[in-house]
Every structure is written in structure tokens, then in C-alpha cells.
Scaffold this active site. Structure first.
Site, PDB file in Angstrom:
ATOM      1  N   CYS A  72      10.355  57.106  33.732  1.00 44.34           N
ATOM      2  CA  CYS A  72       9.600  55.911  33.331  1.00 44.34           C
ATOM      3  C   CYS A  72       8.720  55.372  34.468  1.00 44.34           C
ATOM      4  O   CYS A  72       7.525  55.110  34.278  1.00 44.34           O
ATOM      5  CB  CYS A  72      10.552  54.828  32.824  1.00 44.34           C
ATOM      6  N   HIS A  78      14.125  49.996  33.633  1.00 44.08           N
ATOM      7  CA  HIS A  78      13.190  50.761  32.800  1.00 44.08           C
ATOM      8  C   HIS A  78      11.868  50.003  32.744  1.00 44.08           C
ATOM      9  O   HIS A  78      11.825  48.767  32.823  1.00 44.08           O
ATOM     10  CB  HIS A  78      13.751  50.962  31.387  1.00 44.08           C
ATOM     11  N   HIS A 112       5.602  54.751  27.181  1.00 44.94           N
ATOM     12  CA  HIS A 112       6.656  54.892  28.182  1.00 44.94           C
ATOM     13  C   HIS A 112       7.346  56.236  28.037  1.00 44.94           C
ATOM     14  O   HIS A 112       7.225  56.922  27.016  1.00 44.94           O
ATOM     15  CB  HIS A 112       7.677  53.754  28.071  1.00 44.94           C
TER      16      HIS A 112
END
Length: 412
Positions: free
Chosen positions: A327, A375, A387
Site C-alpha cells: 500500500c 494502511h 490502493h
């Protein structure tokens, strides 16, 4: 008469044995009953099979923990790479300083050889070739024997040898730090692998029916996230309309005020133009001071274009492209394409730029998730982001409400 009665005689097992046989049969019967009852009384009860919702929560938790461990791994790798570069630099310096020491030693040797050929090699030659020349030259009567050129050569030799020793010490310390960093990196890697292995193990135990029910739960979760994204998009659109109407209203009022105060003369024209120019710059276009608008829409679009080009590429923990990403590797690469350098981990990326409220999100902003900001995704508008989700998934567009929000940052 009773004494002449003959006792009864029966064929078969004697009476003593009959009693023993009866007891044995009873014992066996009791034992059989105990065997039938024992399992239910002594067996350890099985743990109840977890519900599908519990499985989903457990898997989500494991993936989140793996995400946190991935960020720890990324940080450790960054430190290891930096330490490796430092060690390489120091080793290069050591080699360079060693060569300089050898050069100075050769020069001192040439002086000693010249003295030997001229027949004047005495304590001076021994002095020049000594391993610890400084300790021997401390005596002034020996220093007097050296020429100024020889003294300069000796001073240069001592300085270079000292510098080389210093660099060797630094290199040794850096190598020790590198070893520690590498051990930390291996530990972080094992942590990530353990979390992912446990998640796979949990999923592998599901039956086909349970997997279908789990997929249905995920669909419902995604549908709810999409509903919230559309709701956010409506709120943002309404806010933009309101702000646009307010700007237009202010501009109309300013034009009316300018018309009322103008006398039609040259001075009035000049001041009116200056006022209009000033108001135009302040009320139109992108405002760096307005948190609802990005500071640099061109760079934000470049970051988004890069992220879109990565759609469909697999998530791989620790990866920074070009074939796969995690990510933070994706967001780092996206903003790098726009000329903006971001740190490697989500924990550092969240500290960069300006914090933005969710209702003020604009394309290009970074959206962080979970209480530990482990994240991150790149916001593209309409409540959506690009993402790299998790192992087994590809880079994709998804609602920002698929995970618990932590906060938002505008990098530029």
C-alpha cells in the site's frame, strides 16, 4: 431316611465354576456399560466451530496485523539499506586512506634507501621505517637529524595513518549496526509470514458452503462501503455548490460596490482595475489556504494517473514496483511520479503535508486506515481510492469506507 438320600448329580460345570462364570459375566457386562458411558464422561469436548462472521473478523484482523508487520518490515529494510550504504562508503574511505598511508610509507622508504646508499643510514633510517615512528621521534636530537622535507613526509604519514585508523573504527561500528539491522529485518519478515500463513490456514478450513457465505458477507460489506462513498460524494458536491455560490455572491457584491464608488474618471478606472485584479486573484482558482481545495491540482493528477496505470498489479508485501506494490509503496511511487518525495512507511507518510477532514478530501490526498495508520490509499474523488489492498488481491479502486478511517493528509 434322610441319611440314605442320594445327592443330586448334574452334568456340566461344577457349582464353584458356575459362580465364577456368573461373576465374570457380570463384570464383563459392567465393563461394557462403562466403555459405552466413558467417552461422553471423560473425552475433552471440542471447541465450537466459529461462525462465518467470527472467521471474517479473524481473517481481517490477521491481514491488518500483517499490514502493520509489513510497515515494520519496510522501516527495517529502509534502515538496513541506509546502513549498508554507509558501510560501503566507509569501506571505500578505508581503502582510500590505506592507499594514502602506503604512499606515505613508500616515500619514507625512499628517504631511508637514499641514506643507506650514501652511507648515512643510522638511527634515522631505523626511525623512518619504524612501526611507531612518533614515539621514536619525540626526542629533539633525533628530529634535528631530519631535513624539513623528511619531516613533512613523516607528518603526512602520521596524519594519514591516523585517519585510516579512524575510518576503520567507524567501519567496524557500522558493520555491527548493519548486522543488528539485518537481524531485525529477518525478525520482521518472519512476523509478516506468520500472520499471512495463519490467515491462509483459517481460510483453508472452510467448507465450500462456508466460503460462499463468507463471500456474501464481503459483498454486503462492500455494498455498505459504496453507499457511504456515494453519501460522501453528495455531501462534497453540495459543499462545493454552496462555496461556489458564496464566491459568486461576493464577486457580484464587489462589482456593485466598485460601480457605486467609481466617478468615471481616470483615477477611478485605475483604482477599479487594481481592485478587480486583487479580488480576482483572491477569490478565483485554487486557494492554498482553502483546505477544501488541493494546493497543486496538476501534481495530484499526475499522482492519480500513475496509480491508475498500476491497476490490476498484485499486492506483494514490501514491494515498491514496478510489477507489484504494497500500500505505501504504491502511494510513494504515485507521488514520486508527480515530483514529490514521500517516506517509505505509512507511519511516516501520515506525518507529511497537511491534515484534511474527510468531507474536505480532494483527488490526490492520502487516506489512512486503522488506529495505527497501517494502511493507505490514494483518494481519486467520489468517495473512492486506488490502493493495494492485501495479499491475494490486486491494485484496485474501492470505497474509502471499506476499512476504519484513521485520517487524511494532503502531501502537496
Amino acid at each position: 431316611m434322610a441319611s440314605h438320600r442320594r445327592s443330586r448329580f448334574r452334568l456340566g460345570v461344577p457349582s464353584g465354576r458356575r459362580t465364577a462364570a456368573g461373576l465374570t459375566t457380570a463384570a464383563l457386562t459392567s465393563l461394557a456399560l462403562l466403555v459405552q458411558v466413558a467417552p461422553s464422561a471423560t473425552a475433552v469436548p471440542r471447541e465450537p466451530r466459529p461462525s462465518i462472521e467470527e472467521v471474517r473478523q479473524r481473517v481481517d484482523t490477521l491481514y491488518r496485523e500483517a499490514g502493520s508487520a509489513t510497515q515494520a518490515y519496510n522501516g527495517a529494510k529502509e534502515r538496513t539499506d541506509a546502513q549498508q550504504a554507509r558501510v560501503d562508503e566507509l569501506l571505500g574511505d578505508v581503502a582510500e586512506h590505506t592507499e594514502r598511508v602506503n604512499e606515505a610509507r613508500r616515500k619514507l622508504g625512499s628517504f631511508a634507501a637514499a641514506q643507506y646508499r650514501s652511507g648515512s643510514a643510522h638511527s634515522t633510517a631505523t626511525l623512518l621505517l619504524a612501526a611507531d615512528s612518533k614515539s621514536l621521534f619525540d626526542q629533539s636530537h633525533l628530529l634535528a637529524r631530519l631535513t624539513s622535507r623528511q619531516q613533512r613526509a613523516l607528518t603526512d604519514y602520521e596524519a594519514r595513518r591516523s585517519a585510516a585508523a579512524t575510518q576503520r573504527g567507524k567501519a567496524t561500528q557500522s558493520l555491527a549496526s548493519l548486522t543488528a539491522a539485518q537481524e531485525d529485518l529477518r525478525a520482521k519478515k518472519k512476523s509478516v509470514q506468520a500472520k499471512l500463513a495463519e490467515a491462509r490456514k483459517v481460510l483453508s478450513r472452510l467448507t465450500a458452503e462456508e466460503k460462499a457465505r463468507l463471500a456474501e458477507l464481503e459483498r454486503k460489506k462492500q455494498a455498505e462501503a459504496e453507499r457511504k462513498a456515494k453519501e460522501l460524494a453528495r455531501e462534497q458536491a453540495a459543499k462545493e455548490r454552496e462555496e461556489r455560490e458564496q464566491r459568486e455572491q461576493r464577486e457580484r457584491e464587489e462589482r456593485e460596490n466598485d460601480g457605486d464608488t467609481s466617478d468615471g474618471g481616470g483615477t477611478g478606472d485605475g483604482s477599479g482595475q487594481g481592485e478587480d485584479a486583487g479580488r480576482g486573484d483572491g477569490s478565483g482558482g485554487t486557494l492554498p489556504s482553502d483546505p477544501a481545495l488541493p494546493a497543486d491540482t496538476a501534481k495530484a493528477q499526475q499522482a492519480i494517473d500513475f496509480a491508475r496505470a498500476q491497476l490490476g498489479k498484485p499486492y506483494v508485501w514490501g514491494a515498491t514496483g514496478p510489477d507489484s506494490y504494497d500500500c505505501s509503496g504504491l502511494t510513494q511511487g504515485a507521488w514520486k511520479a508527480a515530483g514529490v518525495t514521500l517516506p517509505r512507511t505509512t507511519w511516516d507518510q501520515v506525518k507529511v503535508g497537511k491534515r484534511i477532514a474527510t468531507t474536505d478530501l480532494a483527488p490526490g490526498d492520502l487516506v489512512f486506515f486503522y488506529d495505527d495508520s497501517s494502511h493507505v490509499g490514494l483518494y481519486i474523488g467520489q468517495g473512492q481510492m486506488i490502493h493495494a489492498p492485501k495479499p491475494g488481491a490486486n491494485v484496485r479502486i474501492e470505497s474509502i469506507f471499506t476499512m476504519p478511517l484513521h485520517g487524511n493528509v494532503r502531501p502537496a
